[in-house]
Write an enzyme that holds these catalytic residues in place. Structure first.
Site, PDB file in Angstrom:
ATOM      1  N   GLY A 251       0.907  -1.164  -0.078  1.00 58.55           N
ATOM      2  CA  GLY A 251       0.128  -0.110  -0.115  1.00 58.55           C
ATOM      3  C   GLY A 251       0.866   1.224  -0.022  1.00 58.55           C
ATOM      4  CG  HIS A 252       3.461   2.205   3.459  1.00 58.05           C
ATOM      5  ND1 HIS A 252       3.245   1.189   4.357  1.00 58.05           N
ATOM      6  CD2 HIS A 252       2.673   3.178   3.984  1.00 58.05           C
ATOM      7  CE1 HIS A 252       2.883   1.551   5.497  1.00 58.05           C
ATOM      8  NE2 HIS A 252       2.451   2.843   5.387  1.00 58.05           N
TER       9      HIS A 252
ATOM     10  CD  GLN B 296      -0.211   9.110  13.884  1.00 57.05           C
ATOM     11  OE1 GLN B 296       0.526   9.826  13.444  1.00 57.05           O
ATOM     12  NE2 GLN B 296      -0.794   8.340  13.225  1.00 57.05           N
TER      13      GLN B 296
HETATM   14  O1  PAF Z   1      -1.082   7.184   8.294  1.00 59.59           O
HETATM   15  C1  PAF Z   1       0.012   6.906   8.743  1.00 59.59           C
HETATM   16  O2  PAF Z   1       0.777   6.158   8.804  1.00 59.59           O
HETATM   17  C2  PAF Z   1       0.111   8.252   9.821  1.00 59.59           C
HETATM   18  O3  PAF Z   1      -0.916   8.411  10.387  1.00 59.59           O
HETATM   19  C3  PAF Z   1       0.760   9.555   9.322  1.00 59.59           C
HETATM   20  C4  PAF Z   1      -0.030   9.935   8.133  1.00 59.59           C
HETATM   21  C5  PAF Z   1       2.169   8.985   8.704  1.00 59.59           C
HETATM   22  C6  PAF Z   1       1.001  10.636  10.132  1.00 59.59           C
HETATM   23  O4  PAF Z   1       2.009  10.055  11.224  1.00 59.59           O
END
Ligand code: PAF
Length: 308
Positions: free
Chosen positions: A36-37, A61
């Site tokens: 996905g990445h 987060q």
């Molecule tokens: O989706 C993620 O992996 C994270 O929430 C992000 C956008 C890299 C922010 O830390």
């Protein structure tokens, strides 16, 4: 590929690229890279001249009690994958480099953080907003790529860029799925073999919800119930939410109409997974999400890709 671990180094690299007339692409990640990445990286390699990817597990987060400590990390593998994908700069800051002092200024996310994921992950979107605002400020003018798999995050990042006037074009990219429908996620590696077999129930529930929307079920509660019924057939799945929402502000309307986003979260054992699908009220889709697996668009890694 050059590995950069300081904010000054990242700013210098991106400023130099732009002063050479190069267009910069940014792919923020928390590492444990999966296809996905890689699809985001590939998109940036295709569309931009200089590609910056970031690997930073952002503590802000994660709420207390969440999986910060057990979040999958594999920097050595990430370095190889990012290099192979054609990344020019991989930014891998320490926590001290990103947050040299506890932030005094915070970003409030208001309504968007009070529904769906926000109800289950207090402070999560404020933490995402903070790290993305910092990355946007460090990288400057760029295109930034985010997966639709984290749809609420994508909505938030679009508003962050617009509301705070970052010179960033936010690009949403389709979710990449395993052939059984499970959306690719770094957390999937923590599923046991039996949980891995159970996990595609989330996608099946969303597909059932989409069929209900397409068939003209206009009451969001009815569509939620259709999804919950599918989920309840899987004993290993513990549903948190399954909702039909407006794709722009993620509010649940009184009656569904036009474009709808179906979003769900469930715990499969100890692993919390989220997923979502697009649907159009009263209109069966003719593209890949509505087709059988064999008819859906294959991804270069053999996975399947949502039509967006
Ligand atoms: O989706 C993620 O992996 C994270 O929430 C992000 C956008 C890299 C922010 O830390």
């Amino acid at each position: 590929m050059m590995v950069v671990d300081t904010v000054a180094g990242l700013m210098k690299a991106t400023e130099e690229a732009r002063s050479d007339g190069r267009r910069v692409g940014l792919v923020p990640t928390m590492g444990a890279l999966h296809p996905g990445h890689l699809s985001l990286l590939r998109r940036s390699v295709q569309d931009d001249d200089t590609v910056v990817a970031t690997v930073f597990v952002n503590p802000l987060q994660f709420a207390a009690g969440e999986d910060l400590a057990s979040y999958p990390r594999d920097l050595r593998r990430d370095l190889v994958l990012a290099d192979e994908a054609g990344v020019d700069y991989l930014f891998v800051p320490t926590c001290e480099e990103m947050y040299s002092q506890p932030p005094l200024i915070t970003i409030g996310v208001a309504a968007l953080s009070q529904r769906l994921e926000g109800c289950y992950r207090p402070g999560h979107f404020e933490g995402v907003a903070m790290v993305i605002a910092k990355l946007f400020a460090m990288v400057g003018r760029c295109r930034a790529y985010f997966g639709e798999k984290d749809y609420q995050q994508l909505c938030l990042v679009r508003r962050l860029a617009a509301d705070l006037s970052f010179p960033v074009e936010v690009v949403g990219c389709p979710t990449v799925r395993h052939p059984d429908g499970l959306a690719l996620s770094s957390r999937n590696v923590r599923l046991s073999p039996t949980e891995r077999v159970a996990a595609p129930v989330i996608h099946r529930a969303l597909v059932a919800g989409r069929h209900a929307v397409e068939a003209g079920r206009c009451d969001p509660a009815v569509v939620s119930q259709v999804m919950a019924d599918v989920m309840s057939g899987e004993p290993l799945a513990d549903l948190e939410y399954a909702e039909a929402a407006d794709p722009g502000d993620l509010r649940t309307p009184d009656r569904l109409a036009g474009e709808v986003r179906l979003l769900a979260a469930a715990r499969i054992g100890a692993v919390r997974l989220i997923d979502n699908l697009a649907a159009v009220f009263g209109q069966p889709r003719a593209d890949c999400e509505g087709r059988s697996h064999s008819q859906r668009r294959p991804h270069p890694e053999g996975q399947l890709c949502d039509g967006g």
